[in-house]
Every structure is written in structure tokens, then in C-alpha cells.
Design a protein around this motif. Structure first.
Motif, short mmCIF file in Angstrom:
data_model
loop_
_atom_site.label_atom_id
_atom_site.label_comp_id
_atom_site.label_asym_id
_atom_site.label_seq_id
_atom_site.Cartn_x
_atom_site.Cartn_y
_atom_site.Cartn_z
N GLY A 101 8.76 -10.42 12.45
CA GLY A 101 8.25 -11.17 11.30
C GLY A 101 6.88 -10.71 10.87
N ASP B 273 14.25 -8.55 11.91
CA ASP B 273 13.77 -7.44 12.75
C ASP B 273 14.58 -7.32 14.04
N ARG C 170 0.80 -1.23 0.00
CA ARG C 170 0.00 0.00 0.00
C ARG C 170 0.83 1.27 0.00
N GLU D 11 3.13 5.15 13.24
CA GLU D 11 4.23 4.87 12.29
C GLU D 11 4.49 6.07 11.38
N SER E 139 1.64 3.43 2.59
CA SER E 139 1.24 4.60 3.38
C SER E 139 2.44 5.19 4.13
#
Ligand code: GAR
Length: 204
Positions: free
Chosen positions: A117, A144, A10, A173, A12
Motif C-alpha cells: 500500500g 501488492d 514524478r 528500483e 523516475s
């Protein structure tokens, strides 16, 4: 700082970075956006503001390493100094990380090291935590697992679904990722081994 972004979907988070760049509050130049998914909306977002895009579809290569070598060549051709992963859903291999002579940053929708993950929000709900959040970190050779630059907590509500929790985390975020990139570019991220110290703004 010449910056590339890799995104699988997406986009964003890419959009949040693009918006901060265009309003002058993020001193990076996004010189290219790459994706492993030809249909990724992230590619359209880049094209809409005239940023060149490239597709690195794994099935077009004999193996994953060849795909990653191609990404590295593209980075070198574009003289990239910083790579941002923004919802890039493939783990970059150790060879890529060793050869990348620039910082690589990632945003992850949990308070790492919890829930690394895929499906981090689902993992958080299944575990039953009351607080989750998001993490911006430097990418190392693990999953990560790289040094953490910024984290912010987000409450998990009893009525949350995976989607509602993901949305609440996503809003954070969009603020946290540009902020972490800004700190890095301004030289305020000081790393000693695993630990990252953020230098504070001088108060006059
Ligand atoms: C974001 O929530 C990001 O943190 C996550 O994927 C979403 C991408 O959304 N990344 C990971 O899970 C990486 N392990 P976006 O495409 O709208 O930015």
C-alpha cells in the motif's frame, strides 16, 4: 513487445525504462503512457521523447470502473502486450485484472509482503526494520500481492528519514525494474502458481 506504462507522479521509474529502451538494452516498445494525474511529470517525460500520453482522471468518469474500462479500451486500441505500473497510485480493480489479457507488472518500495500500500518507506521506518528494499511483481487482484519476480534489499540506517530511505531504495528500483522487464520479455520468467522461477543465462 508493445508496452504501456501507467504513472501517477514524478516518473523516475518511467525514465529508467525509457533510458534502457533508448540505449537498446530493453527490448520493448513503449507505445503510450497514461496517468490519473493531469499534472504528472511522467507525462512530460514521455512527451519529451515523442511517446503519446493519455490522462485518465477519475473525476472525469461516473465511477472508477468506467475509468478502468477506458484504460482497457486505450490498451486494446494500442495493441498493448505488456502493462507496467511505475508509481501508479491507484489499485486496479479485479475486473480490470481479469480482462487484461497481457501481463501487468508493478514496482513497490518494500520487500513484499511487508509494507504493502501507500507510504511503504514510512511504514518500514515506523516498524523499525533494519532492512527494506524493493519488489517487482506481477499484479493480481490483491493489494501488492501478486507473484514476485525480483527483490533487492536495501539497508535502513538509524538516521534515515522517509525521504533518505525512499531515495536509497529508488536508486535500486531504477536498476531492478528494467531488469525484471527484460527477464519477462526474454521468456526467462516461469510462473508456477504463486512462485516465479528465473531461468539462468546459459554459460558457454
Ligand atoms: C516509487 O518509489 C515506486 O516504487 C512507488 O512510487 C514511487 C514512484 O516514483 N510505488 C508505489 O508505492 C506503488 N505502491 P517515480 O514516480 O519517480 O517512479
Amino acid at each position: 513487445m508493445r508496452t504501456a506504462v501507467l504513472a501517477s507522479g514524478r516518473g523516475s521509474n518511467l525514465q529508467a525504462l525509457l533510458d534502457e529502451c533508448s540505449n537498446g538494452s530493453l527490448p520493448i516498445e513503449i507505445v503510450g503512457v497514461g496517468s490519473d494525474q493531469p499534472g504528472a511529470a511522467a507525462l512530460e517525460r514521455s512527451q519529451a521523447v515523442g511517446i503519446p500520453t493519455r490522462v485518465f482522471q477519475v473525476s472525469d468518469y461516473p465511477h472508477r470502473q468506467a475509468q478502468e474500462e477506458d484504460i482497457l479500451i486505450w490498451m486494446r486500441e494500442n495493441r498493448v502486450e505488456l502493462l507496467l505500473l511505475a508509481g501508479y497510485m491507484k489499485v486496479l480493480g479485479p475486473q480490470f485484472i481479469r480482462q487484461a489479457n497481457f501481463p501487468v507488472m508493478n514496482i513497490h518500495p518494500s520487500l513484499l509482503p511487508a509494507f504493502p500500500g501507500l507510504h511503504a518507506q514510512r511504514q518500514a521506518l515506523e516498524y523499525g526494520v533494519k532492512v527494506s528494499g524493493c519488489t517487482v511483481h506481477l499484479v493480481d487482484e490483491g493489494l501488492d500481492s501478486g507473484p514476485i519476480i525480483l527483490q533487492e534489499a536495501v539497508p535502513v540506517l538509524s538516521e534515515d528519514t522517509e525521504e533518505s530511505l525512499a531515495q536509497r531504495i529508488l536508486e535500486v528500483e531504477h536498476r531492478l525494474y528494467p531488469e525484471a522487464v527484460r527477464l519477462l520479455v526474454l521468456g526467462k520468467v516461469v510462473r508456477t502458481g504463486r512462485r516465479v522461477q528465473i531461468l539462468q543465462q546459459e554459460v558457454i
